[in-house]
Write a protein that holds these residues in place. Structure first.
Motif, PDB file in Angstrom:
ATOM      1  N   VAL A   1       0.702  -1.217  -0.042  1.00 60.93           N
ATOM      2  CA  VAL A   1      -0.246  -0.098   0.160  1.00 60.93           C
ATOM      3  C   VAL A   1       1.131   1.234   0.073  1.00 60.93           C
ATOM      4  O   VAL A   1       2.160   1.349   0.866  1.00 60.93           O
ATOM      5  CB  VAL A   1      -0.612   0.119   1.057  1.00 60.93           C
ATOM      6  CG1 VAL A   1      -2.034   1.206   1.259  1.00 60.93           C
ATOM      7  CG2 VAL A   1      -1.577  -1.304   1.456  1.00 60.93           C
ATOM      8  N   VAL A   2       0.793   2.076  -0.875  1.00 58.16           N
ATOM      9  CA  VAL A   2       1.615   2.849  -1.039  1.00 58.16           C
ATOM     10  C   VAL A   2       0.972   4.540  -0.547  1.00 58.16           C
ATOM     11  O   VAL A   2      -0.266   4.289  -0.578  1.00 58.16           O
ATOM     12  CB  VAL A   2       2.275   3.554  -2.668  1.00 58.16           C
ATOM     13  CG1 VAL A   2       2.581   2.718  -2.854  1.00 58.16           C
ATOM     14  CG2 VAL A   2       0.747   4.536  -3.520  1.00 58.16           C
ATOM     15  N   ALA A   3       1.496   5.837   0.050  1.00 58.03           N
ATOM     16  CA  ALA A   3       0.741   6.607   0.726  1.00 58.03           C
ATOM     17  C   ALA A   3       2.012   7.585   0.894  1.00 58.03           C
ATOM     18  O   ALA A   3       3.098   7.783  -0.090  1.00 58.03           O
ATOM     19  CB  ALA A   3       0.758   6.116   2.018  1.00 58.03           C
ATOM     20  N   PRO A   4       1.451   9.171   0.897  1.00 61.49           N
ATOM     21  CA  PRO A   4       2.021   9.907   1.174  1.00 61.49           C
ATOM     22  C   PRO A   4       3.832   9.777   1.369  1.00 61.49           C
ATOM     23  O   PRO A   4       4.161  10.720   1.751  1.00 61.49           O
ATOM     24  CB  PRO A   4       1.510  10.924   1.113  1.00 61.49           C
ATOM     25  CG  PRO A   4      -0.379  10.597   0.645  1.00 61.49           C
ATOM     26  CD  PRO A   4       0.028   9.620   0.731  1.00 61.49           C
ATOM     27  N   ILE A   5       3.193   9.385   2.656  1.00 55.77           N
ATOM     28  CA  ILE A   5       4.732   9.212   3.749  1.00 55.77           C
ATOM     29  C   ILE A   5       4.503   8.029   3.758  1.00 55.77           C
ATOM     30  O   ILE A   5       4.312   6.945   3.543  1.00 55.77           O
ATOM     31  CB  ILE A   5       4.200   9.436   5.172  1.00 55.77           C
ATOM     32  CG1 ILE A   5       3.387   9.381   6.030  1.00 55.77           C
ATOM     33  CG2 ILE A   5       3.508  11.490   5.611  1.00 55.77           C
ATOM     34  CD1 ILE A   5       3.011  10.143   7.577  1.00 55.77           C
ATOM     35  N   SER A   6       5.922   7.369   5.091  1.00 57.71           N
ATOM     36  CA  SER A   6       6.322   5.970   4.442  1.00 57.71           C
ATOM     37  C   SER A   6       5.561   5.599   5.577  1.00 57.71           C
ATOM     38  O   SER A   6       5.450   3.889   5.314  1.00 57.71           O
ATOM     39  CB  SER A   6       7.912   6.015   4.281  1.00 57.71           C
ATOM     40  OG  SER A   6       8.703   6.826   5.579  1.00 57.71           O
ATOM     41  N   HIS A   7       5.641   5.515   7.053  1.00 56.68           N
ATOM     42  CA  HIS A   7       4.747   5.032   7.898  1.00 56.68           C
ATOM     43  C   HIS A   7       3.578   4.945   7.891  1.00 56.68           C
ATOM     44  O   HIS A   7       3.128   3.927   8.232  1.00 56.68           O
ATOM     45  CB  HIS A   7       4.664   6.783   8.904  1.00 56.68           C
ATOM     46  CG  HIS A   7       6.604   6.511   9.755  1.00 56.68           C
ATOM     47  ND1 HIS A   7       6.690   7.247  10.744  1.00 56.68           N
ATOM     48  CD2 HIS A   7       7.650   5.938   9.374  1.00 56.68           C
ATOM     49  CE1 HIS A   7       7.767   6.459  10.467  1.00 56.68           C
ATOM     50  NE2 HIS A   7       8.457   6.637   9.859  1.00 56.68           N
ATOM     51  N   ALA A   8       3.371   5.608   6.453  1.00 56.81           N
ATOM     52  CA  ALA A   8       1.165   5.345   6.094  1.00 56.81           C
ATOM     53  C   ALA A   8       1.725   3.943   5.233  1.00 56.81           C
ATOM     54  O   ALA A   8       0.372   3.905   4.917  1.00 56.81           O
ATOM     55  CB  ALA A   8       1.027   6.319   5.523  1.00 56.81           C
ATOM     56  N   CYS A   9       2.430   3.701   4.360  1.00 60.34           N
ATOM     57  CA  CYS A   9       2.498   2.732   3.798  1.00 60.34           C
ATOM     58  C   CYS A   9       2.232   1.340   4.261  1.00 60.34           C
ATOM     59  O   CYS A   9       2.528   0.849   5.618  1.00 60.34           O
ATOM     60  CB  CYS A   9       4.460   2.896   2.859  1.00 60.34           C
ATOM     61  SG  CYS A   9       4.403   4.210   2.023  1.00 60.34           S
ATOM     62  N   GLY A  10       2.514   0.219   3.581  1.00 59.14           N
ATOM     63  CA  GLY A  10       2.074  -0.815   3.842  1.00 59.14           C
ATOM     64  C   GLY A  10       2.847  -1.516   2.880  1.00 59.14           C
ATOM     65  O   GLY A  10       3.106  -1.762   2.188  1.00 59.14           O
ATOM     66  N   TYR A  11       3.077  -3.505   3.971  1.00 60.01           N
ATOM     67  CA  TYR A  11       3.293  -4.434   3.269  1.00 60.01           C
ATOM     68  C   TYR A  11       3.063  -6.044   3.543  1.00 60.01           C
ATOM     69  O   TYR A  11       3.057  -5.722   4.987  1.00 60.01           O
ATOM     70  CB  TYR A  11       4.885  -4.628   3.381  1.00 60.01           C
ATOM     71  CG  TYR A  11       5.705  -5.227   3.393  1.00 60.01           C
ATOM     72  CD1 TYR A  11       5.667  -5.791   2.414  1.00 60.01           C
ATOM     73  CD2 TYR A  11       6.821  -5.354   3.993  1.00 60.01           C
ATOM     74  CE1 TYR A  11       6.885  -7.025   2.366  1.00 60.01           C
ATOM     75  CE2 TYR A  11       8.134  -6.681   3.347  1.00 60.01           C
ATOM     76  CZ  TYR A  11       8.042  -7.326   2.353  1.00 60.01           C
ATOM     77  OH  TYR A  11       8.676  -8.103   2.495  1.00 60.01           O
TER      78      TYR A  11
END
Length: 492
Positions: free
Chosen positions: A328-338
């Protein structure tokens, strides 16, 4: 059991002690190994095979430490270490994997910018649930590789260390053509998220000077299809292991080591090998008498400890794409998922959500149920037809009193010799573990090799002390390496 007061060098006959030094010195020498992870098991195995008298003290009710395969899903799921980093003959664990016939699932080749996965193994989705075109994933991945190469020039141009994030900012100022906009920017943040997962630390804490100095073995990276537990059990074999023995104090006196566990029982030996996680030493959960020297204490203090946690989900049926990674991509790295797709590697309907750095710390503040609900919201956002998991597991390596972290990492502005100082012995105390591996910190094979090295260092000292030559034969390093059996690897 009650222990006696140890007041002099002549009064070591302790109730519950490992050895009774008031008698004639035992032959062969005696060693206490503290910590039952793969490093401690390696050290204990090497010395036991050489006919040393060895006891291993482990605080948990199981062996393996941060290498932990869970079977509650009716299939193996590694909740700690998962990968073999370096699928090659040079990997110190390769002989055992061959001998035991353990299967590997290769997830990357040598040139993966994400270290343990190749670019084509991803299916990335935006916050709107739409899949990111694969061409864009590859394009941004190639740009990220160029950015990282440019950070090396920034390192050469600056005497003082800085974070990788600061270096990336400098690179993008110098090379605006590498900047990403819109969805591409979010994909770039996802790549940074994956970098943070490799180091188990936030990118603004990772040292520019040291981030790429690790010696990564060739052959790419692979998952242990049957988990790491078969390897741990085989190495442990018939070792003298005491579970639920939490060490609280270590005393050096008269060329002996006195180790005290919770409850007051003492164990006495000629030397000790300390393999407890770095986080435990940082928290001062073990008292040393005399205190460790300043050069050792500063090494313990300055090496970073990263945190990576997993939320493993078992489903009744597979409903996700046949790729290795759902992101899951997002505007900040902490909001991304894997999400790691274990079905691809093992055939079991299991997804493992992985979180690193401060995000992993925040995840530990949630209950297991809350953590699963959070993860399922991300999954349902990209796969609306996702079903509820039949079972789940949540790791908490940062708050686990037996680990207090996942593995070591290089922080900004710290000296370059930290790992050498951490592994260096203090008289008859030896230190091992992944943080004591100079070239392969943070890896299972690094932890294993450091245990063997500590056993060899201990051997040399005790040989001189006892006047014995050629006493130790590292059976599992020498003899087993002669066994020529091919590694069983899928996805070549």
């Amino acid at each position: 059991m009650e222990s006696k007061n140890l007041s002099s060098c002549e009064d070591f006959s302790v109730a519950g002690s490992f050895f009774s030094p008031i008698e004639k010195k035992p032959s062969p020498p005696s060693v206490i190994v503290i910590g039952g992870g793969i490093s401690g098991i390696a050290a204990a195995r090497a010395l036991t095979n050489a006919s040393f008298k060895v006891i291993l003290l482990e605080s948990r009710d199981r062996i393996g430490g941060r290498v932990h395969t869970d079977y509650s899903f009716m299939c193996p799921v590694d909740m700690g270490a998962s990968w073999l980093h370096g699928v090659c003959n040079e990997n110190s664990l390769a002989p055992f994997i061959r001998l035991l016939g353990l299967k590997l699932y290769r997830t990357s080749g040598d040139n993966s910018i994400l270290y343990d996965h190749d670019l084509e193994s991803f299916a990335l989705f935006g916050m709107d649930g739409q899949q990111v075109p694969q061409e864009l994933v590859i394009k941004v991945g190639e740009a990220f590789e160029k950015i990282l190469k440019e950070t090396m020039k920034v390192r050469d141009e600056h005497l003082d260390d800085m974070s990788v994030l600061q270096a990336i900012s400098i690179v993008l100022d110098k090379h605006p053509e590498l900047r990403q906009e819109g969805l591409a920017y979010e994909v770039l943040q996802w790549y940074i998220c994956r970098m943070e997962a490799w180091f188990a630390a936030d990118v603004d804490a990772i040292s520019l000077k040291n981030w790429d100095q690790e010696h990564v073995l060739t052959g790419g990276h692979a998952l242990m299809v049957q988990g790491y537990n078969p390897l741990i059990e085989a190495l442990a074999g018939d070792l003298n292991i005491r579970l639920n023995h939490r060490v609280t104090k270590i005393v050096q006196r008269c060329n002996l080591v006195i180790v005290t566990v919770e409850g007051g029982t003492n164990f006495v030996a000629d030397a000790a090998i300390i393999t407890v996680p770095l986080g435990v030493l940082k928290a001062n959960l073990i008292e040393f008498e005399p205190k460790l020297p300043d050069w050792k204490l500063s090494a313990i203090s300055d090496i970073g400890v990263g945190i990576e946690n997993k939320v493993a989900l078992r489903f009744s049926a597979v409903f996700w794409p046949n790729v290795e990674v759902l992101g899951v991509v997002a505007p900040i790295s902490h909001a991304c998922g894997y999400f790691l797709n274990l079905h691809k590697a093992t055939g079991n309907p299991v997804l493992v959500y992985m979180a690193a750095g401060s995000f992993a710390v925040e995840l530990e503040k949630l209950s297991d149920g809350e953590a699963v609900n959070f993860v399922m919201l991300q999954l349902k956002n990209i796969l609306p037809h996702a079903t509820r998991p039949a079972q789940y597991l949540v790791s908490r390596w940062g708050s686990d009193i037996n680990s207090l972290g996942s593995y070591s990492c290089d922080l900004v502005g710290k000296p370059a010799d930290l790992y050498e100082r951490f592994r260096a012995p203090v008289d008859n105390l030896y230190f091992a573990g992944e943080a004591a591996s100079i070239d392969h910190s943070g890896s299972v094979h690094g932890a294993y090799s450091s245990g063997i090295s500590a056993a060899e260092d201990c051997q040399r000292r005790l040989q001189m002390q006892y006047g014995i030559s050629d006493l130790l034969k590292i059976v599992f390093r020498g003899e087993m390496s002669e066994i020529i059996v091919p590694l069983q690897i899928s996805r070549m």
